[in-house]
Design an enzyme around this catalytic site. Structure first.
Site, PDB file in Angstrom:
ATOM      1  N   LYS A 116      -3.989  -1.289   0.753  1.00  0.00           N
ATOM      2  CA  LYS A 116      -3.255  -1.141  -0.509  1.00  0.00           C
ATOM      3  C   LYS A 116      -4.267  -1.247  -1.636  1.00  0.00           C
ATOM      4  CE  LYS A 116       0.865  -2.579  -2.963  1.00  0.00           C
ATOM      5  NZ  LYS A 116       0.301  -2.657  -4.289  1.00  0.00           N
ATOM      6  N   TYR A 229      -2.774   9.167  -0.921  1.00  0.00           N
ATOM      7  CA  TYR A 229      -2.126   8.533   0.226  1.00  0.00           C
ATOM      8  C   TYR A 229      -0.758   9.119   0.554  1.00  0.00           C
ATOM      9  CZ  TYR A 229      -0.370   5.786  -3.724  1.00  0.00           C
ATOM     10  OH  TYR A 229       0.168   5.398  -4.927  1.00  0.00           O
TER      11      TYR A 229
HETATM   12  S1  IVH Z   1       2.725   4.369  -1.065  1.00  0.00           S
HETATM   13  C1  IVH Z   1       6.965   5.125  -1.436  1.00  0.00           C
HETATM   14  N1  IVH Z   1       0.311   3.759  -0.311  1.00  0.00           N
HETATM   15  O1  IVH Z   1       1.218   0.396  -4.540  1.00  0.00           O
HETATM   16  C2  IVH Z   1       5.585   4.714  -1.290  1.00  0.00           C
HETATM   17  N2  IVH Z   1       1.066   2.947  -2.413  1.00  0.00           N
HETATM   18  O2  IVH Z   1       4.026  -0.919  -5.045  1.00  0.00           O
HETATM   19  C3  IVH Z   1       4.933   4.471  -2.587  1.00  0.00           C
HETATM   20  N3  IVH Z   1      -0.580   1.640  -3.638  1.00  0.00           N
HETATM   21  O3  IVH Z   1       2.703   2.370  -7.031  1.00  0.00           O
HETATM   22  C4  IVH Z   1       3.543   4.144  -2.585  1.00  0.00           C
HETATM   23  N4  IVH Z   1      -2.197   1.804  -2.157  1.00  0.00           N
HETATM   24  O4  IVH Z   1       0.142   2.240  -6.903  1.00  0.00           O
HETATM   25  C5  IVH Z   1       1.235   3.631  -1.264  1.00  0.00           C
HETATM   26  N5  IVH Z   1      -1.821   3.294   0.476  1.00  0.00           N
HETATM   27  C6  IVH Z   1      -0.894   3.189  -0.477  1.00  0.00           C
HETATM   28  C7  IVH Z   1      -1.134   2.471  -1.664  1.00  0.00           C
HETATM   29  C8  IVH Z   1      -0.116   2.370  -2.603  1.00  0.00           C
HETATM   30  C9  IVH Z   1      -1.842   1.323  -3.336  1.00  0.00           C
HETATM   31  C10 IVH Z   1       0.147   1.232  -4.848  1.00  0.00           C
HETATM   32  C11 IVH Z   1       0.720   2.361  -5.644  1.00  0.00           C
HETATM   33  C12 IVH Z   1       2.191   2.088  -5.772  1.00  0.00           C
HETATM   34  C13 IVH Z   1       2.257   0.634  -5.461  1.00  0.00           C
HETATM   35  C14 IVH Z   1       3.588   0.348  -4.808  1.00  0.00           C
END
Ligand code: IVH
Length: 672
Positions: A116, A229
């Protein structure tokens, strides 16, 4: 010059300029003069005009060079950008797995596990392989158009690669995270210190600050990177797994993080979390956890989402950063609702990369419960963007010199009485015109997430109020140069900048305007809900408690607070003044994916495929309202097996009675 000769020169120039861009923008170590660079750029621009070729879209002439903007335009995401549910313990992770396996009726769930990244979410639109637009996440539905700035990020492809197993789609929303590497962040802050500029608190803030620059030339000088991602709306092709999308994105030339792995089941995910936790200190960029995503896209669809987060994904967060420091004093702040909040003033300390010197102590009960005293050594923690908190007192470090803290009996700002209402933890100043409350109210109104009036922070709000120029936020729109110029520290330039920003704030997004009003209990989320349900200020002001509580997530307390706010003559006066000043909130058109907007449903009998709660959630997610009995507003009664008296009521009132299948058709779930 002949065409083939020109094309060779064009290719060479692009290579040379890319090299010098890296030296200048990324390494901060230019080799050639600005004049020489401009000369190369001009030569390339001229040749590209005379001999257009396929590589134009990814040419360095397309990266930097756009003029500064006055303000970012709003950008409505074709598919909303959702956020993630959080888990902090292995139990929460296994609970998540058990829950969604039960819902999807699967013995084992396959996941994709990803780091993340701690940066800023962005949405990138590519049409026929070309990068055409990019935006910040914003509130998930609407972000800010930052296309020009995104173009300057060297690792962001301006054009998707056509090679590889996958053809380029007609349209794709690519989702990713813009971040700054730790080492680049260090260098940037060093340079800022030398130039006498405020350092950024952490790489995330540096990345965010850089992306929100109105002048793309400044963004270009900031060492930003991106990882993608996932995808949002995709036209012209289909994938069956999330991992398949990531592989295609990699082939199309997007930077996809190398630590992403497929995980056979939840225990493989927990093992992955452990591995990434130990790798974390060595990574060149910051991460704040691991994201788990269901790999099978059909299963993702079956699981769907609840209130802005998909059920098929989970953020497993690393524990909050903690540090130990000393409380020098406890001061009291008066908020815009008159609440007195005790705040610990501490020896500055670094908590997870951010210097912290103040922590909220919430209220007097909290101070007593944790037995916090002035002079205590305490453990504080900071999780994400949350205001730092005191976790516990290190009692072994007590000397006996520590002092108890008592809430003042009089407001530290206006001297009025302080009361504590029954059932409330907070102490409040009784004076509705307490200057601290009004100043804080004006500051809130102008803040970034509300009306976003640049240059109107705490200090300016206070000095305008103290000078008697404004008594409420609407007065801001009647300020003039003549009134402002005599103020101290208000030169011609800052006066005209401030007046410009005030002018520019006159067409706020509808939800931001509601949030800006400062209604008690109406935060950003509730403001968004209200904006979706009411088409304008008259409708909102006319709503009664019953109308409001029809909205999912709005309970009686919030509803009473809203109704109370609008029934207060003083507030109505301020709203009138806003309208006279020409404030016209931009009411968004209803979202396409809310087919039940404005419709009221009553359920009776046993449904065949949907549980009662499930049906209720479905209606609410799609914009409709569920009622417990048939009334004047009821649009449909959905009748299952053995219906009750509601069926009778529906017939009496001539309300349409529909079957479960018909209901599912209305929701778009049954296509037969
Ligand atoms: S997926 C529906 N993948 O985390 C899925 N988010 O709280 C939405 N983020 O706003 C996001 N790394 O800024 C996803 N590998 C990753 C991520 C990621 C960082 C952040 C992103 C998002 C927040 C979600």
């Amino acid at each position: 010059m002949k065409r083939d000769e020109a094309l060779k020169r064009i290719a060479k120039l692009r290579e040379i300029i890319d090299y010098h861009n890296r030296r200048y923008y990324q390494q901060d170590d230019p080799e050639i003069s600005d004049a020489k660079y401009d000369e190369l750029m001009r030569e390339l621009q001229n040749l590209e005009e005379l001999f257009p070729d396929d590589g134009l879209a990814s040419s360095p002439t397309q990266r930097v060079g756009a003029a500064p903007l006055a303000k970012f335009s709003p950008f409505e995401h074709p598919r909303p950008m959702l956020s993630l549910a959080n888990a902090f313990t292995p139990e929460e992770i296994t609970d998540f797995d058990a829950r969604i396996r039960r819902m999807a009726d699967l013995d084992r769930m396959e996941y994709v596990a990803e780091p993340k990244l701690d940066g800023l979410a962005v949405n990138l639109i590519y049409e026929h392989g070309l990068f055409v637009r990019g935006a910040t996440r914003g509130d998930g539905a609407t972000g800010e158009d930052i296309t020009q700035n995104l173009r300057t990020i060297p690792s962001l492809p301006l054009e998707m690669k056509k090679s590889g197993a996958h053809p380029v789609p007609d349209f794709i929303e690519v989702r990713g995270e813009v971040y700054m590497e730790r080492a680049s962040f260090g260098k940037l802050n060093h340079r800022r210190a030398v130039d006498g500029e405020e350092p950024f608190a952490n790489p995330r803030n540096a990345a965010a600050g850089s992306l929100r620059q109105l002048d793309p030339k400044i963004t270009a000088r900031r060492p930003l990177s991106i990882f993608v991602y996932g995808a949002g709306l995709l036209k012209g092709m289909q994938f069956s797994t999330h991992f398949g999308i990531l592989e295609a994105l990699r082939q199309w030339g997007f930077p996809v993080n190398h630590l992403i792995e497929k995980a056979d089941d939840i225990s493989a995910c927990i093992a992955y979390f452990g591995r990434i936790s130990s790798l974390r200190p060595e990574l060149p960029y910051e991460i704040d956890g691991v994201v788990l995503k269901v790999n099978d896209l059909t299963v993702q669809e079956v699981l769907g989402s609840v209130s802005r987060s998909p059920r098929w994904a989970l953020a497993c967060k690393f524990p909050a950063a903690q540090a130990t420091t000393l409380i020098r004093d406890i001061v009291v702040q008066v908020g815009r609702m008159g609440t007195l909040t005790p705040v610990a003033v501490m020896e500055p300390v670094n908590v997870g990369g951010v210097m912290v010197s103040r922590a909220t102590l919430h209220n007097e009960d909290e101070i007593r419960k944790k037995d916090i005293r002035i002079g205590d050594t305490v453990v504080i923690q900071r999780a994400g963007d949350v205001i730092p908190e005191v976790v516990s007192v290190v009692t072994s470090r007590r000397t006996g010199e520590e002092k108890f803290f008592y809430m003042p009996s009089h407001c530290p700002e206006c001297g009025s009485n302080v009361v504590r209402l029954e059932g409330e933890a907070a102490h409040r100043c009784v004076n509705l015109s307490c200057p601290a409350q009004i100043k804080e109210h004006i500051r809130h109104f102008a803040s970034r997430d509300a009306m976003d009036i640049d240059g109107l922070g705490e200090k300016v709000a206070a000095s305008l109020f103290d000078a008697g120029l404004i008594a409420d936020p609407a007065d801001l729109y009647f300020l003039t140069e003549e009134k402002l110029l005599p103020l101290e520290r208000m030169a011609q330039k800052s006066v005209s900048n401030l007046l410009d920003s005030i002018q520019m704030s006159k067409t706020p997004a509808w939800d931001k305007f509601i949030f800006a009003l400062g209604i008690r209990h109406v935060g950003e989320k509730t403001a968004r809900l209200l904006a979706q349900h009411f088409a304008g200020i008259d409708e909102l002001m006319g709503a009664d408690v019953e109308d409001l509580t029809q909205i999912k997530e709005i309970g009686p307390e919030i509803a009473h607070s809203i109704v109370g706010f609008f029934s207060e003559p003083k507030n109505r006066e301020v709203i009138d003044k806003f309208l006279r000043a020409g404030i016209s909130p931009l009411v968004q058109r209803q979202r396409k994916d809310r087919p039940l907007d404005g419709k009221y449903f009553v359920f009776t009998g046993t449904l065949e495929t949907l549980g009662r709660n499930e049906a209720k959630t479905l209606v609410q997610e799609l914009g409709g309202t569920v009622q417990s009995s048939v009334g004047g507003k009821t649009s449909f009664v959905v009748a299952g097996a053995s219906p009750g008296s509601k069926l009778e009521q529906a017939r009496n009132r001539a309300v349409a009675v529909i079957t479960e299948k018909e209901f599912l058709k209305l929701t778009g779930r049954d296509k037969s």
